[in-house]
Design a protein around this motif. Sequence first.
Motif, PDB file in Angstrom:
ATOM      1  N   UNK A  69       0.836  -1.200   0.000  1.00  0.00           N
ATOM      2  CA  UNK A  69       0.000   0.000   0.000  1.00  0.00           C
ATOM      3  C   UNK A  69       0.874   1.254   0.000  1.00  0.00           C
ATOM      4  N   UNK A  70       1.958   1.218   0.778  1.00  0.00           N
ATOM      5  CA  UNK A  70       2.881   2.358   0.786  1.00  0.00           C
ATOM      6  C   UNK A  70       3.503   2.558  -0.595  1.00  0.00           C
ATOM      7  N   UNK A  71       3.814   1.460  -1.265  1.00  0.00           N
ATOM      8  CA  UNK A  71       4.383   1.543  -2.611  1.00  0.00           C
ATOM      9  C   UNK A  71       3.407   2.208  -3.576  1.00  0.00           C
ATOM     10  N   UNK A  75       4.118   5.639  -5.571  1.00  0.00           N
ATOM     11  CA  UNK A  75       4.052   5.677  -7.035  1.00  0.00           C
ATOM     12  C   UNK A  75       3.113   6.769  -7.523  1.00  0.00           C
ATOM     13  N   UNK A  76       2.065   7.004  -6.766  1.00  0.00           N
ATOM     14  CA  UNK A  76       1.072   8.008  -7.159  1.00  0.00           C
ATOM     15  C   UNK A  76       1.478   9.415  -6.747  1.00  0.00           C
ATOM     16  N   UNK A  77       1.998   9.552  -5.518  1.00  0.00           N
ATOM     17  CA  UNK A  77       2.236  10.874  -4.952  1.00  0.00           C
ATOM     18  C   UNK A  77       3.670  11.387  -5.139  1.00  0.00           C
ATOM     19  N   UNK A  78       4.627  10.465  -5.258  1.00  0.00           N
ATOM     20  CA  UNK A  78       6.032  10.871  -5.443  1.00  0.00           C
ATOM     21  C   UNK A  78       6.630   9.989  -6.551  1.00  0.00           C
ATOM     22  N   UNK A  79       6.163  10.144  -7.775  1.00  0.00           N
ATOM     23  CA  UNK A  79       6.515   9.209  -8.852  1.00  0.00           C
ATOM     24  C   UNK A  79       7.987   9.150  -9.212  1.00  0.00           C
ATOM     25  N   UNK A  80       8.759  10.161  -8.843  1.00  0.00           N
ATOM     26  CA  UNK A  80      10.191  10.134  -9.164  1.00  0.00           C
ATOM     27  C   UNK A  80      10.962   9.212  -8.218  1.00  0.00           C
ATOM     28  N   UNK A  81      10.347   8.807  -7.120  1.00  0.00           N
ATOM     29  CA  UNK A  81      10.964   7.848  -6.209  1.00  0.00           C
ATOM     30  C   UNK A  81      10.558   6.439  -6.644  1.00  0.00           C
ATOM     31  N   UNK A  82      11.539   5.555  -6.752  1.00  0.00           N
ATOM     32  CA  UNK A  82      11.283   4.200  -7.240  1.00  0.00           C
ATOM     33  C   UNK A  82      11.448   3.196  -6.113  1.00  0.00           C
ATOM     34  N   UNK A  97       1.267  -8.416  -7.256  1.00  0.00           N
ATOM     35  CA  UNK A  97       0.694  -7.330  -6.453  1.00  0.00           C
ATOM     36  C   UNK A  97       1.674  -6.155  -6.372  1.00  0.00           C
ATOM     37  N   UNK A  98       2.960  -6.474  -6.195  1.00  0.00           N
ATOM     38  CA  UNK A  98       3.974  -5.419  -6.093  1.00  0.00           C
ATOM     39  C   UNK A  98       4.082  -4.642  -7.403  1.00  0.00           C
ATOM     40  N   UNK A  99       4.082  -5.353  -8.524  1.00  0.00           N
ATOM     41  CA  UNK A  99       4.174  -4.688  -9.819  1.00  0.00           C
ATOM     42  C   UNK A  99       2.944  -3.828 -10.080  1.00  0.00           C
ATOM     43  N   UNK A 100       1.775  -4.348  -9.728  1.00  0.00           N
ATOM     44  CA  UNK A 100       0.546  -3.568  -9.907  1.00  0.00           C
ATOM     45  C   UNK A 100       0.563  -2.312  -9.041  1.00  0.00           C
ATOM     46  N   UNK A 101       1.193  -2.427  -7.870  1.00  0.00           N
ATOM     47  CA  UNK A 101       1.259  -1.272  -6.957  1.00  0.00           C
ATOM     48  C   UNK A 101       2.223  -0.200  -7.465  1.00  0.00           C
ATOM     49  N   UNK A 102       3.084  -0.569  -8.407  1.00  0.00           N
ATOM     50  CA  UNK A 102       4.009   0.414  -8.952  1.00  0.00           C
ATOM     51  C   UNK A 102       5.471   0.197  -8.599  1.00  0.00           C
ATOM     52  N   UNK A 103       5.785  -0.980  -8.013  1.00  0.00           N
ATOM     53  CA  UNK A 103       7.183  -1.263  -7.677  1.00  0.00           C
ATOM     54  C   UNK A 103       8.019  -1.406  -8.947  1.00  0.00           C
ATOM     55  N   UNK A 156     -11.193  -2.552  -3.649  1.00  0.00           N
ATOM     56  CA  UNK A 156     -11.347  -1.664  -2.492  1.00  0.00           C
ATOM     57  C   UNK A 156     -10.536  -0.401  -2.734  1.00  0.00           C
ATOM     58  N   UNK A 157     -10.973   0.702  -2.163  1.00  0.00           N
ATOM     59  CA  UNK A 157     -10.186   1.925  -2.267  1.00  0.00           C
ATOM     60  C   UNK A 157      -8.952   1.800  -1.373  1.00  0.00           C
ATOM     61  N   UNK A 158      -7.971   2.657  -1.612  1.00  0.00           N
ATOM     62  CA  UNK A 158      -6.763   2.656  -0.796  1.00  0.00           C
ATOM     63  C   UNK A 158      -7.107   2.847   0.679  1.00  0.00           C
ATOM     64  N   UNK A 159      -8.024   3.750   0.985  1.00  0.00           N
ATOM     65  CA  UNK A 159      -8.395   4.005   2.378  1.00  0.00           C
ATOM     66  C   UNK A 159      -9.123   2.808   2.973  1.00  0.00           C
ATOM     67  N   UNK A 160      -9.936   2.114   2.175  1.00  0.00           N
ATOM     68  CA  UNK A 160     -10.631   0.933   2.677  1.00  0.00           C
ATOM     69  C   UNK A 160      -9.642  -0.181   2.999  1.00  0.00           C
ATOM     70  N   UNK A 161      -8.622  -0.365   2.162  1.00  0.00           N
ATOM     71  CA  UNK A 161      -7.594  -1.374   2.457  1.00  0.00           C
ATOM     72  C   UNK A 161      -6.824  -0.994   3.712  1.00  0.00           C
ATOM     73  N   UNK A 162      -6.601   0.293   3.885  1.00  0.00           N
ATOM     74  CA  UNK A 162      -5.897   0.786   5.074  1.00  0.00           C
ATOM     75  C   UNK A 162      -6.707   0.476   6.329  1.00  0.00           C
ATOM     76  N   UNK A 163      -7.998   0.757   6.291  1.00  0.00           N
ATOM     77  CA  UNK A 163      -8.872   0.474   7.429  1.00  0.00           C
ATOM     78  C   UNK A 163      -8.917  -1.030   7.702  1.00  0.00           C
TER      79      UNK A 163
END
Length: 219
Positions: A69-71, A75-82, A97-103, A156-163
């Motif tokens: 989820x952090x990844x 990926x969304x908020x700080x895309x220049x960080x890999x 799952x990791x690749x889909x998350x943007x790793x 699920x939304x990101x916030x729903x997964x977080x909850x």
Amino acid sequence: MSPARRVRLLLADDHTLVRAGLRALLEQLPDVEVIAEAETGRAALAQVKKLRPQIVLMDISMPDLNGLEATARIAKEVPHTRVIILSVHASEEYVLQALRAGAWGYMLKSAAVSELALAIESVAGGKNYLGPGISGKIITDYLGRAGEQKTVLEALTSRQREVLQLIAEGKNTKEIAYTLDVSVKTVESHRSHVMERLGIFDVPGLVRYAVRVGLVSLS
């Protein structure tokens, strides 16, 4: 490589001894500078926003906010960080799952130190990296599945997964509201939507589901 061109790296793992061991290894690499550490996904996200590292070495199973989820947030908020995921899990589902998350990379904690250096070099240079022990077929499968329907968890939304993760970690509604800086009513609404989408209407069931899909670990 000059100090100005060294790869600035953030290390995220919830085990103090693991972080210490990794840091000791990373500090032997002349082209890498460890600029910070984090023991939760939420702390890692905050550090990334503040420090803007080039690379994050991220564990998957962390409390409060897991590495996947952090990844996705990074990926969304700080895309220049890999992000490179460093995990004990070699299964195809975790890698996908990791690749889909943007790793950008995924390697196993059992890998050699030389592989760690190669992963950092590759990702810093703009190339994806999958470590030894992970089938190269996974990338092909990932690309082939790009247009497929999302899994129930991904729906699920990101916030729903977080909850869901916080519920599974044993936090009550007030504690979750405090952690997320939202109202109790908002948390209750998220929990209700999670239950409806998953078709699970009791907390023990939510915990079992969260463990099964890797949001939390039994440890």
